[in-house]
Each structure stands twice: as structure tokens, then as C-alpha cells.
Motif scaffolding. Structure first.
Motif, PDB file in Angstrom:
ATOM      1  N   VAL A   1       0.875  -1.139  -0.048  1.00  0.00           N
ATOM      2  CA  VAL A   1       0.058  -0.035  -0.085  1.00  0.00           C
ATOM      3  C   VAL A   1       0.956   1.150  -0.132  1.00  0.00           C
ATOM      4  N   ASN A   2       0.887   1.918  -1.096  1.00  0.00           N
ATOM      5  CA  ASN A   2       1.663   3.268  -1.132  1.00  0.00           C
ATOM      6  C   ASN A   2       3.263   2.900  -0.635  1.00  0.00           C
TER       7      ASN A   2
ATOM      8  N   ARG B   1      -6.458   2.816  -6.535  1.00  0.00           N
ATOM      9  CA  ARG B   1      -6.014   2.242  -7.439  1.00  0.00           C
ATOM     10  C   ARG B   1      -5.499   0.638  -7.013  1.00  0.00           C
TER      11      ARG B   1
ATOM     12  N   GLN C   1      -0.666  -4.369  -5.692  1.00  0.00           N
ATOM     13  CA  GLN C   1       0.009  -3.165  -5.598  1.00  0.00           C
ATOM     14  C   GLN C   1      -1.342  -2.168  -5.434  1.00  0.00           C
TER      15      GLN C   1
ATOM     16  N   GLU D   1      -5.071   7.882  -2.345  1.00  0.00           N
ATOM     17  CA  GLU D   1      -4.763   9.363  -2.051  1.00  0.00           C
ATOM     18  C   GLU D   1      -5.630  10.300  -2.482  1.00  0.00           C
TER      19      GLU D   1
ATOM     20  N   GLN E   1      -2.673   1.764  -4.428  1.00  0.00           N
ATOM     21  CA  GLN E   1      -2.478   3.116  -4.147  1.00  0.00           C
ATOM     22  C   GLN E   1      -3.746   3.937  -3.619  1.00  0.00           C
TER      23      GLN E   1
END
Length: 744
Positions: free
Chosen positions: A683-684, A720, A737, A741, A739
Motif C-alpha cells: 500500500v503506497n 488504484r 499493488q 490518495e 494506491q
């Protein structure tokens, strides 16, 4: 009284060799009306076919201005009838001239540029001249400081043409890229022109051409070969003395004074106690005989010498000639002219030309009364005609038709007869503007538009277009740009206005009907909030002008609970973060809490199918089952004032035929059970392990990854999985993966 110098009623002209196309000219003078018909021959001379004159029975005209339209019209009608008897032809169109009363003279110019070398045509020269007249009109309007100018152009004279800036006398046939003109345009007041037209039309005729009397006279009396000289032409009529001046090959000025033969006649009447008609006869006799006989008002016969009569009017003649001389000097730039030609009956009185020479300061031999010698290029078919200077102006009126024809046309618009200056390109639009027809009623009128604001952005929606004006010319439906001709009958019906702009909130591109979120593991759909001018409205609200629209993409937690009639206890979280009542719940957010009663069945939406039940965190107490009573009345949520739509019904949300909350859910909100597993994701950029669930979705990440969703740090959250945008319900698998934000 008929003039002895013209043909009698029984005069018949041999018309066997006369062409059909004749020009009919009328000199409507203060003392008499002179009619002439003829045509221009192949050598640019003029053939006068027939002439006749009739004096006014009363003083129907004074100083060139019609005072009795009916009387003048009857005289014109008699002239027409007599000429028709003499020629066997019928006349409908006539050319006329106006005296220069209150004359306005404007110098102007115009230029036309061609994209390449062009052989100049007569039409292009005509367009150039008309452009010069329009420029003169604009200049006059500025001088008078009024857009409502009540003056008409009664003629113009070209001072000089230019071919590529080179002076030239005739442009036609020359090849060039630029043509230019310098001219004098003359204008008269509305009332002078309208009086002439009214008298002519009452006599059953239409005006084909209007010019100025001095323009007509100079075209005959001073040929172009003499215009290099600085010469003045004075046409002395009964009521006015019209003046024109030539120099350097062109006419440079026009003018008028309101003194002429009638002033002399009035002096004779007072001196010898006669009526005006008898005095006028005495004046004319004095120019032809040595003695004058007359009867005074007592009826007694009297006799005087012509020399004595001339002496008695000397003071009046000197007053007139002094005024004429001063006007000539003014028009000639402050200096006298080299010579003066005098035409017209008023200048025949003894001593007139001598006095004019004296005041002008030139030799008396250079002031001459012009007669038959100026009519050398005119052929007369009528045998009983006396050729003298009285014929100069009427023949000049006919000749002017060939040079400047169709200055004005008359048309009828919605029953009103109007006069238009003919620039060879008149359309219905020009006629509509002349009568003051509202411009907006010619073209399709749009319905009322609305201006509104969406989230601060200004927008406008135009109304629908109406129908254009319906236009008929002589009974045939045509368009607004259709050319018009003299005597057209035009009917204009106003255009219509289209429907006003209409827009409902639901038609806004930003509007989406629902906001979706997860409540205790079940998918809930809630109607999206829209406020207009600070009040909540439904998607069926009709937008009004200047409305301030705000489309909200969130609910507060308090609004969610109130709409769902949820009573909760213990902790409540949004996206696994402890939340307050003012926490904003956006699309695809997750809410978890312990509830004391089920979601009422009225909130169930048949169109939303529940996902597989999602297990809630272990530390939450087991939810109470929802068991709504069948006859229970659900309380309405209190959100303050909610605006009403155009039907004045409260904004409501319906499921089937029943009013319901803006939310929908499955029939129950339960907690599923399954074997658990742990998965590792990134995560990020950080490794995160998700625990204690059989399957994971994106929102579960917030239980194990510290990300603050309680306070917005941008316009929206961007989610994402493996680089692909998704929402909070997207499945998450081992090694994904991730993301998350705030953006915007």
C-alpha cells in the motif's frame, strides 16, 4: 390662365417617327406648371415632342413651396391630359424638380478598390456615385447632430472622377484598380419634397425622378465645354432665384434666395392699384412692348410706358440682384465670378442684368439673359412653340432623368405609403426600417434564456427559436432580403417568440441520482443531495434564472443515520476510522456501527442485490435483527426546509407506489461467517498484512493501513489496484499493488 407661349389644346403632334419610350418632365413653378415630353437622341441631343403650360388659378405656391396641394394637383392633371391629347400617349411616370428652398449642400467623396485590374462599367460608376451620396448624407446628419435627419437628397453633381488617383472626366471603359469621385450632393427638407410628391400622386402620376431646379437648368444652359470657366447660372423664377456655379470643368456649388419675379409683381400691384394677376401681366408686357395698358381696382383703364413701369420697380430689382450677387460671392469662395447667365421669366424685367453686373463688380456685357441660344441642341417637333429661356428648366428636368434617374421610390408597407432613396439595392429590410418596424420582430425571437450557476460555474441555457416574420410582396410570400421596386405592396407579420428555456436538475451532466456506500456490510443507495439557493431540491426541480445550484457528492454521517432511522450505540466508524456526526460520507465509503433496530423494510430497494455478507470487526457487538412492524409509520427525516418543485409537492423518494427514504438496501443487514486467511499487499509502497477475513475488498485496507479519511485533503479519493482505478468494493488479492490518495 394658359400661357400663350405653349401649344393649345387642339395641337396634335405627328408621332409616327417618335419612339415609345418618352420622358415626361414637369417644372412645378410658383406662377405656372410647365410640362414637356421628349427623348434623348443618338447624338446626345434632346427632341422635345410636346410642351404646354398652365398658370395657377390662385397663389397655390409661394417661394417655390406648395401651399395648396389640391390646387397644384389639379393643374398638373390638366397638363397631363393636354399632353396626352397632343401625343396620343398615356403617361404614368413623371420627372420633377424642387426649388432650392432651405437647401443643404454637402461636399463628399467615395472610393472603390478592386482586387485586380478591372474594366470600369457603368454599374460600378453608379455604385461609386451612390456611395458618395450616402457619405454626404452621413456628413449632413453629423452636422445636424441628429440621427433622425428629415432631409432628402434631391440631386448631386460630380466635381471630378479619378482613375488610380489620376483625374479623368469619364471612368467607363478604363482599366484600373481604384476609382474615386469628388461630388456635391444637395438635400432639401422633408416637407418640401413630400409636398411635391403628394401633388403629383394626387394627379394620378408617380415620380420617376427628382432633381434640383438649378441642376436641371445648368445641364442645358452651361454645357460641359464652358464649365472650365468660373460662371454662375441664375434661374430667376417667380418665387425663387436658383444659383449654380461652375469652375475647372465641374459644378462647384448650388444655392438659392427666396426673392424673384413675385417681389417685382407685388411692387407693381401696390404702385398701380391692381390685383396680383393683372400686375404680373403688366410685368410681362413691359418686356415685350413700349407701352403697358391695364385696369386698376376701380375698373378704370390706364396706360403707362414700359420705361416708367421699370423705373417704379427699380428699388425692388436692386434688392433682388444685390441678394443674388452676395450669394454668388459666398458660394464662389468670397470672390465674384467671371460671367453670369440669367434664365427664367423673372430675369426679363428691364434693368435686372445691368443691376446684377453692378453688384457683382463685372462688366455688364458679362451678365447676359440667355434664351433660345442655349437650346441649340434641342429639336422641337411642336410648330406653335415660342423658344425662350422659360423652356430651359423643364427640358433640363427631362435630361436629368438619363443621368440620375430613380432617386426615390414609393412602396406601401402594412398600409403605409413611404418614400425611399433608391440606391439600386433596396430590400424589404430597408422598407421595414423606414417605417420603424421593430428589428427584433423581423427575425425569429428566442424564448427567454436562463442563467444559472453550478458549483460556482456560470452557465446559460437559451430558449427555443421562434418563427421568422412572414413577408408578402404583392401577395407573394418572400424573404427579408428580397429586392423591392417602386409601388410594391408589402405586408409584414411579426415574427414569433420561441418557448422559454427549461431545465430540470436531473438533466445536469454532473447530476448522478445516487450515492452508494456500505453499511454494516450491505450496499446502500442514497439519493444525491442538490441545493438551490441554499434549499434542498429533487431531481425534478425546474431551474430558474440566477439559481445557485450546488450538487453535493457526500452525506454527513448524521444525515445517513437520520434518513435510515438508525439508533446506534457504541463506536461508529467511517472507512474503519472513528467518526463524528459531521463526518462526510462520500461515494463507496464504509460505515460500521452497532444498531438497536433494523433498517425498516421501506428502505429496501428491489433493484439492489446484496453482495455476499461482509464480516464486521470482532470488537463490534452483534447487531440486532431488523424486524419492522408492518403497521408502523416511518418518521420523516428532518433536514430543515426542503424546496418544492413546480407542482408544489414536497420532494420525496418513492419505491414502487410507496414513499420511502432515499436509501435502499437488502432485506436485512447480517454478518456472514467463513474461514479466515491473511494476505500481504503493498500500500503506497509499504508492506501491509490483511488479517481475519476469508475475502478482502479495498475498504479493508483502511483497517490495517493508517490513512485519514475523516478530513478531506482534496476534491476526491483516487483508488488504484495494480494501476487500475477502482472503488472501495474492488476485490484485493495476495501481492496486489495498492494506491490511495487525495487528489484535486
Amino acid at each position: 390662365m394658359d400661357s400663350a407661349a405653349y401649344g393649345a389644346k387642339n395641337t396634335v403632334i405627328d408621332m409616327s417617327h417618335v419612339p415609345d419610350d418618352l420622358v415626361f418632365g414637369l417644372d412645378i413653378g410658383t406662377r405656372s406648371v410647365v410640362g414637356t415630353v421628349g427623348y434623348k437622341n443618338n447624338t446626345n441631343g434632346f427632341v422635345a415632342v410636346a410642351q404646354t403650360a398652365i398658370e395657377h388659378e390662385t397663389r397655390a405656391m409661394i417661394d417655390g413651396q406648395i401651399h395648396d396641394i389640391g390646387q397644384v394637383a389639379r393643374t398638373i392633371e390638366r397638363i397631363r391630359e393636354r399632353l396626352e391629347e397632343m401625343t396620343g400617349r398615356r403617361f404614368q411616370d413623371v420627372c420633377i424638380a424642387a426649388a432650392g428652398r432651405v437647401l443643404k449642400t454637402v461636399e463628399s467623396g467615395a472610393e472603390i478598390h478592386f482586387n485586380s485590374e478591372n474594366v470600369v462599367t457603368s454599374d460600378q460608376i453608379y455604385s461609386l456615385n451612390m456611395l458618395g451620396v450616402e457619405n454626404a448624407y452621413d456628413t449632413l446628419r453629423k452636422e445636424l447632430q441628429s440621427d433622425d435627419v428629415k432631409f432628402y437628397c434631391v440631386g448631386y453633381s460630380v466635381k471630378q472622377y479619378y482613375q488610380n488617383d489620376y483625374p479623368i472626366s469619364n471612368l467607363e471603359g478604363h482599366k484600373c484598380t481604384d476609382i474615386r469621385t469628388e461630388m456635391i450632393a444637395t438635400f432639401l427638407p422633408d416637407e418640401v419634397v413630400d409636398g411635391l410628391y403628394a401633388a403629383v400622386e394626387r394627379a394620378g402620376l408617380y415620380v420617376a425622378n427628382l432633381t434640383l431646379e438649378p441642376i436641371a437648368a445648368i445641364n442645358v444652359a452651361i454645357p460641359e465645354k464652358f464649365r472650365l470657366l468660373n460662371i454662375a447660372l441664375v434661374d430667376v423664377g417667380a418665387g425663387t432665384s436658383d444659383i449654380s456655379i461652375t469652375r475647372d470643368g465641374s459644378i462647384i456649388a448650388y444655392g438659392m434666395i427666396p426673392y424673384a419675379g413675385d417681389e417685382v409683381t407685388e411692387t407693381i400691384a401696390k404702385q398701380y392699384l391692381t390685383d396680383f394677376t393683372e400686375a404680373d401681366r403688366m410685368k410681362c408686357t413691359s418686356t415685350e412692348q413700349d407701352e403697358v395698358t391695364y385696369h386698376d381696382i376701380m375698373g378704370l383703364p390706364q396706360k403707362i410706358s414700359s420705361e416708367e413701369l421699370v423705373a417704379s420697380v427699380d428699388e425692388t430689382v436692386r434688392m433682388i440682384t444685390k441678394s443674388i450677387s452676395e450669394k454668388i460671392i459666398e458660394l464662389n469662395g468670397g470672390k465674384p465670378v467671371s460671367a453670369i447667365f440669367v434664365v427664367g421669366g423673372g430675369g426679363k424685367i428691364g434693368g435686372f442684368v445691368e443691376s446684377l453686373a453692378e453688384y457683382q463688380g463685372i462688366q455688364k456685357e458679362r451678365v447676359a439673359l440667355r434664351g433660345s441660344e442655349v437650346l441649340g441642341r434641342v429639336k422641337f417637333l411642336q410648330e406653335d412653340i415660342t423658344v425662350d429661356s422659360l423652356l430651359v428648366t423643364p427640358i433640363g428636368i427631362c435630361l436629368n432623368y438619363y443621368e440620375q434617374k430613380n432617386n426615390f421610390i414609393f412602396v406601401t408597407v402594412n398600409g403605409e405609403r413611404i418614400k425611399l432613396y433608391d440606391n439600386n439595392k433596396l430590400t424589404i429590410m430597408d422598407a421595414a426600417m423606414q417605417i420603424g418596424f421593430p428589428n427584433e420582430e423581423l427575425f425569429p425571437q428566442r424564448g427567454d434564456s436562463i442563467t444559472y450557476f453550478v458549483n460556482g460555474e456560470r452557465r446559460m441555457l437559451r430558449g427555443e427559436a421562434g418563427e421568422a416574420a412572414v413577408i408578402h410582396i404583392n401577395g407573394k410570400e418572400l424573404g427579408i432580403n428580397t429586392p423591392i421596386e417602386s409601388n410594391d405592396k408589402i405586408e409584414i407579420s411579426s415574427s414569433t417568440k420561441g418557448a422559454a428555456a427549461e431545465l430540470m436538475i436531473g438533466k445536469l451532466p454532473e447530476y448522478k441520482a445516487t450515492i452508494n456506500f456500505e453499511f454494516n456490510g450491505k450496499r446502500i443507495s442514497a439519493a444525491r443531495f442538490v441545493s438551490v439557493n441554499g434549499e434542498l431540491v429533487s431531481e425534478f426541480y425546474s431551474v430558474k434564472d440566477q439559481d445557485d445550484i450546488r450538487i453535493l457528492d457526500y452525506y454527513t454521517l448524521k444525515q445517513v443515520l437520520e434518513f435510515m432511522d438508525i439508533i446506534y450505540y457504541g463506536n461508529i466508524s467511517v472507512n474503519n476510522v472513528p467518526a463524528q456526526m459531521d463526518t462526510k460520507v462520500y461515494d463507496n465509503f464504509t460505515i460500521r456501527c452497532n444498531v438497536e433496530e433494523q433498517i425498516p423494510s421501506t428502505y429496501v430497494a428491489e433493484t439492489f442485490v446484496s453482495e455476499e455478507p461482509i464480516e464486521i470487526e470482532e470488537d463490534l457487538e452483534e447487531e440486532a435483527e431488523f424486524e419492522p412492524e408492518e403497521d408502523a409509520i416511518q418518521p420523516e427525516p428532518d433536514f430543515g426546509s426542503v424546496s418544492r418543485d413546480s407542482s408544489q409537492q414536497e420532494t420525496s423518494f418513492r419505491s414502487g407506489d410507496r414513499e420511502s427514504s432515499p436509501f435502499s438496501a437488502d432485506a436485512s443487514v447480517g454478518i456472514g461467517e467463513s474461514s479466515t486467511k491473511n494476505i500481504a499487499v503493498i500500500v503506497n509502497g509499504e508492506n501491509v498484512v490483511l488479517r481475519n477475513k476469508a475475502d478482502y475488498i479495498f475498504v479493508d485496507i483502511l483497517d490495517f493501513y493508517p490513512f485519514d479519511t475523516s478530513v478531506a485533503h482534496g476534491d476526491h479519493l483516487e483508488l488504484r489496484v495494480n494501476g487500475v482505478k477502482c472503488d472501495f468494493t474492488h476485490p484485493v488479492k495476495e501481492g496486489d499493488q495498492i494506491q490511495i490518495e487525495w487528489v484535486g
